[in-house]
Design an enzyme around this catalytic site. Structure first.
Site, mmCIF file in Angstrom:
data_model
loop_
_atom_site.group_PDB
_atom_site.id
_atom_site.type_symbol
_atom_site.label_atom_id
_atom_site.label_comp_id
_atom_site.label_asym_id
_atom_site.label_seq_id
_atom_site.Cartn_x
_atom_site.Cartn_y
_atom_site.Cartn_z
ATOM 1 N N GLY A 98 45.529 36.663 44.125
ATOM 2 C CA GLY A 98 46.754 37.060 43.356
ATOM 3 C C GLY A 98 47.676 36.215 42.920
ATOM 4 N N GLY A 140 40.852 38.778 46.768
ATOM 5 C CA GLY A 140 40.078 39.591 47.322
ATOM 6 C C GLY A 140 38.913 39.288 47.842
#
Ligand code: AMP
Length: 396
Positions: free
Chosen positions: A351, A375
């Protein structure tokens, strides 16, 4: 091999597409629409093949309850603008209204259903909820790479119930991330950011594959302390002490070199600092904290990256959100962009990595692939199984 859009006949069919429309919102406005634009190739292809396209996604963490702050209505509106076509929106994802609107949807039209996470069944991977979603369509397309590491209804439940295929974004993510697992050598992996625990699996899996692992950012200090360096007030994760020891031990047993910072940019504090210095060596004075890699380190990292045929970059080298502490990250990101130009395969994930790409105003062409999944990309590079992808394989 996964089925893709080439191997299914969607003409005149109703196609349910799981997208990752988990976009950042501020006061109900979308602040970054990357995830919407990344979904366009699949949506456009399905529309051009005369499918009726029903889009589903989650947004934020509404906790299984209706919460208007997390409505997908603004996403449907933005999608209509970027597609330049009418996009219908339904205020529910399961129920009579959704059923009616899905049934009435014509080939070549788009319908966005409301946030899947307004229903506890999504996260609980509830069979009834999966059946409700599957009942809207003839075919399922999985394109939400950012969520494939989750065992949710729209990841593992729905593909078991309909003919299913991978969308173009999911396909692209798998293609590039696979290149990091079976790389053109030399492979250089450059990691940064704060949370060492989220990148451990990646480090371990890459020790067998990479030629060099470069570590900057706050996570470097937990490792540096283990080597005996003075780290002053820098972020240090006491809980990861044993892990740090283990990593250093495993590096010794591997053919991969681990390069940690040899100098630093240090400051008395992150917010409103009065003192900012470049250290002369690896040690950090006791009253100061490392906030960025130093100039010597940046040069070492740059040279390694420029010599690579494959580069994986995950995480910033310092507190890049503040301009004063962003030079190290900027140097490293620029080196990766240069490596791309020289023909290396460069893969970015995470991110904060994506927001650094935007902060430094890099463009799409500067890197081979910028992953849409934080993730999920880490899990993939750890060599772990991703339930959303496994479910498609089982189906194939
Ligand atoms: P992560 O989520 O683990 O990738 O961490 C990203 C965050 O790490 C960013 O917000 C950075 O500001 C932060 N970060 C990177 N280096 C440092 C550092 N030396 N000290 C404090 N925070 C850092």
């Amino acid at each position: 091999m996964l089925k893709n859009l080439d191997s299914i006949d969607v003409r005149g069919k109703k196609v349910l597409v799981r997208c990752d429309f988990n976009v950042p919102l501020k006061d109900g406005k979308i602040t970054d629409d990357t995830r919407i634009t990344e979904a366009l190739p699949t949506i456009r292809e399905l529309l051009s093949k005369e499918a009726a396209v029903i889009l589903i996604s989650h947004l934020g963490r509404p906790g299984g309850e209706v919460d208007s702050r997390f409505s997908l209505a603004p996403v449907a509106e933005r999608l209509g603008q970027v597609l330049d076509t009418k996009v219908d929106f339904c205020g529910e994802a399961a129920g009579e209204m959704a059923k009616r609107m899905a049934a009435a949807l014509q080939p070549g039209s788009v319908l966005v259903l409301e946030n899947l996470r307004f229903y506890p069944g999504e996260k609980n991977n509830d069979e009834e909820f999966s059946r409700a979603l599957a009942s809207f369509a003839d075919i399922f397309v999985q394109d939400a790479f950012g969520t494939v590491h989750r065992q949710h209804a729209s990841m593992t439940g729905v593909p078991g119930l309909l003919e299913s295929a991978a969308g173009r974004l999911l396909e692209k993510e798998i293609k590039y991330l696979s290149m990091a697992l079976d790389p053109q050598k030399p492979l250089v992996v450059c990691l940064g950011g704060a949370k060492i625990e989220t990148k451990l699996g990646l480090i371990e899996n890459m020790l067998d594959r990479a030629d060099s692992i470069l570590i900057g950012g706050a996570m470097a200090y937990t490792l540096l302390k283990e080597t005996g360096a003075e780290i002053g007030n820098s972020l240090y994760d006491e809980n990861e002490k044993t892990t740090a020891e283990n990593i250093l031990k495993k590096v010794k047993e591997s053919n991969c070199e681990l390069i940690l910072p040899v100098d630093h940019i240090v400051a008395d504090r992150i917010e409103n600092p009065e003192k900012i210095e470049q250290t002369s060596d690896i040690n950090i004075p006791s009253s100061l904290a490392g906030v960025d890699i130093g100039r010597k380190t940046a040069k070492i990292f740059e040279d390694k990256i420029l010599g690579a045929k494959t580069v994986v970059l995950n995480g910033p080298m310092g507190v890049f959100e503040q301009k004063k502490f962003s030079e190290g990250s900027k140097t490293v990101f620029s080196a990766v962009a240069k490596a791309t130009q020289k023909g290396a395969v460069t893969i970015l994930g995470g991110g904060d990595t994506v927001s650094a790409v935007n902060t430094f105003k890099f463009g799409k062409k500067d890197f081979s692939h910028v992953s849409t999944g934080g993730g999920a990309s880490l899990k993939f590079l750890e060599g772990g199984q991703l339930p959303g992808i496994e479910a498609l394989k089982e189906r194939a």
